[in-house]
Design a protein around this motif. Structure first.
Motif, PDB file in Angstrom:
ATOM      1  N   ILE A   1     -37.004  11.281  25.155  1.00 41.14           N
ATOM      2  CA  ILE A   1     -37.829  11.135  26.363  1.00 41.14           C
ATOM      3  C   ILE A   1     -39.071  11.613  25.834  1.00 41.14           C
ATOM      4  N   GLU A   2     -39.592  12.664  25.007  1.00 35.36           N
ATOM      5  CA  GLU A   2     -40.755  13.310  24.641  1.00 35.36           C
ATOM      6  C   GLU A   2     -41.335  12.016  23.872  1.00 35.36           C
ATOM      7  N   ALA A   3     -40.472  11.405  22.661  1.00 33.11           N
ATOM      8  CA  ALA A   3     -41.082  10.362  21.770  1.00 33.11           C
ATOM      9  C   ALA A   3     -41.537   9.251  22.726  1.00 33.11           C
ATOM     10  N   ILE A   4     -40.512   8.621  23.845  1.00 36.05           N
ATOM     11  CA  ILE A   4     -40.998   7.539  24.571  1.00 36.05           C
ATOM     12  C   ILE A   4     -42.289   7.799  25.327  1.00 36.05           C
ATOM     13  N   GLU A   5     -42.346   9.053  26.094  1.00 35.45           N
ATOM     14  CA  GLU A   5     -43.743   9.469  26.799  1.00 35.45           C
ATOM     15  C   GLU A   5     -44.903   9.598  25.932  1.00 35.45           C
ATOM     16  N   ALA A   6     -44.658   9.901  24.474  1.00 37.35           N
ATOM     17  CA  ALA A   6     -45.671   9.947  23.749  1.00 37.35           C
ATOM     18  C   ALA A   6     -46.249   8.808  23.036  1.00 37.35           C
TER      19      ALA A   6
END
Length: 244
Positions: free
Chosen positions: A14-19
């Protein structure tokens, strides 16, 4: 699959996609449901990321670490903005030469095409966000590093990309056996984008309807078709020959 090109764990993905990381594909455990996975699913759909629902055994094979039912593969290459790439090429004064891949499925063919595109001076390779081979470690290795220097752009729909190219003064040529015209009938000195299709079914019928030209390679043997990366090389080098 190379571990350096993976993220495991729902929150980490999730954090990778949002970043804004270049997430190529997410493998999710079949039958597993929780609030974090629902949040991840929403993000995946919003960003048009490829997803496969797989048994836990597949995830355990991908990584020995605690994956929480989710493993993502990350592209080692930064993608280019499609419209910006086309506009920049047109404005450069060079004669554009692009490759569009319509649902190509084999990563080694993908890598080989990138390598040949780079060797022939093509200006970019255009791929769909969904349904095509991922630009993973195997594709990069097969490209002999060309994936790091050849601009690659992802688009929502190949047909929309074709319309944009045509609107930019670039003719679109589909490599297909479903025509009487050969590639030697095409004027590749014109700004050109070449469409290569899926290994088993070729260029999709919807795409064939909207291209400017259809062309095939003359085959003299008993086998009905060439490997797609070999065929792409023949088309690219015919363009090079005409432009010399």
């Amino acid at each position: 699959m190379e571990k350096t090109l993976q993220i495991h764990g729902t929150r980490a993905i999730i954090e990778a996609i949002e970043a804004g990381k270049e997430v190529d594909k997410v493998f999710l455990q079949k039958g597993l449901h929780n609030s974090l996975l629902s949040e991840l699913n929403t993000l995946i759909k919003k960003n048009g990321i490829q997803t496969s629902f797989v048994p836990i055994e597949k995830l355990n094979k991908l990584t020995q670490l605690n994956h929480q039912g989710a493993v993502a593969t990350i592209s080692p290459v930064k993608y280019h903005d499609f419209e910006e790439l086309v506009n920049r090429t047109v404005e450069s004064g060079e004669t554009p030469l692009f490759i569009l891949l319509d649902q190509l499925s084999d990563v080694r063919n993908f890598g080989a095409i990138i390598r040949t595109a780079e060797c022939t001076g093509a200006h970019g390779v255009i791929i769909p966000k969904k349904g095509g081979a991922p630009l993973n470690g195997v594709a990069v290795k097969t490209s002999a590093g060309a994936a790091f220097s050849m601009p690659i752009a992802k688009v929502d729909h190949i047909k929309d990309a074709i319309y944009y190219l045509q609107g930019s003064g670039i003719q679109v040529v589909a490599a297909t056996e479903k025509t009487d015209n050969t590639l030697y009938d095409v004027d590749f000195k014109e700004p050109t984008a070449i469409v290569m299709g899926r290994e088993d079914s070729g260029v999709s019928p919807g795409v064939l309807k909207i291209v400017d030209h259809q062309a095939k390679l003359p085959l003299k043997g008993s086998i009905a078709s060439l490997n797609v990366s070999v065929a792409c090389g023949a088309f690219l080098y015919e363009a090079v020959r005409q432009r010399l």
